[in-house]
Design a protein around this motif. Structure first.
Motif: not given
Length: 255
Positions: A204-232
């Motif tokens: 068994e071994t692991a594979i990491t799937v992650r959003k990077v760049g603009l996708e990562r920023m939008i995803y983090t903003l939507a899930h960790e700062r929903p109010l800021v994401y909504g206003l933006l």
């Protein structure tokens, strides 16, 4: 007491050695998949070898099964029936642990390489990887089949029989096509060696799937700062509307 323990150790030593007669040494073309704004899927090559300390066993040929499993997510599946002239939800089953992505590749047809008992023990086939709990219903299997059918059509569930190439019962390889609609998270790749439809070794071994760049920023903003994401989002919508209106007025004035 020490003599008894020594005798037991000597008796169990051959069994332990037999259990390690064949082991997997494997590698992946990549252990990390990056989801970018223009991500349209990725291919992962899995290759390896069988390490053994005794001659190749005769009689039962070696088979290889390789799986990639994405993170589990709960899914509620509903059945709609026509009642009183309208369509409505009549039954529901909560699938407590359904992989967001699951692919299984084998050297030969699945039922020829592993027994049902071993499949149940290791949860290798797609139906075994899904657990349905909650509402009891005689049609529960139909709900699980519906999840499998939908995700198979989306290329999220894959059964690749005969896709693993095995050379001289030693070297093996296969490739998996990871679709564009992957869910971010930790994925697991598993390799099973079987003889006589019984598992003799696993890896068994692991594979990491992650959003990077603009996708990562939008995803983090939507899930960790929903109010800021909504206003933006609201500000961007207002700006886009004003710009479209200004362009339309300019065109009319120019006409």
């Amino acid at each position: 007491m020490k003599q008894i323990l020594l005798i037991l150790a000597l008796l169990l030593a051959p069994l332990a050695a037999a259990a390690q007669e064949e082991t997997v040494v494997a590698g992946l073309s990549q252990n990390e998949v990056s989801i970018t704004a223009n991500f349209n899927g990725s291919e992962i090559l899995i290759f390896g070898a069988v390490e053994r300390y005794t001659p190749v066993p005769e009689g039962n040929p070696l088979e290889v099964i390789i799986t990639i499993e994405g993170p589990d997510r709960p899914v509620t599946v509903r059945r709609m029936d026509r009642r009183y002239g309208i369509w409505m939800n009549t039954e529901a089953v909560e699938v407590d642990a359904a992989p967001t992505f699951y692919a299984v590749a084998t050297t030969n047809p699945f039922r020829e390489v592993i027994s049902d008992t071993e499949d149940l023990r290791h949860r290798i086939s797609i139906p075994r990887a899904i657990r349905a709990v909650g509402t009891e219903t005689e049609h529960q299997r139909d709900f699980t089949d519906a999840v499998i059918r939908i995700r198979t059509n989306e290329d999220l569930y894959q059964v690749l029989e005969g896709a693993v190439t095995l050379r001289n019962e030693t070297l093996f390889n296969t490739s998996f096509r990871m679709p564009a609609n992957l869910v971010e998270g930790d994925y697991t790749a598993r390799i099973f060696l079987t003889r006589g439809r019984e598992v003799v070794s696993s890896y068994e071994t692991a594979i990491t799937v992650r959003k990077v760049g603009l996708e990562r920023m939008i995803y983090t903003l939507a899930h960790e700062r929903p109010l800021v994401y909504g206003l933006l989002s609201l500000a961007i919508a207002i700006a886009a509307g004003w710009l479209a209106s200004a362009v339309f007025r300019y065109i009319r004035m120019g006409g």
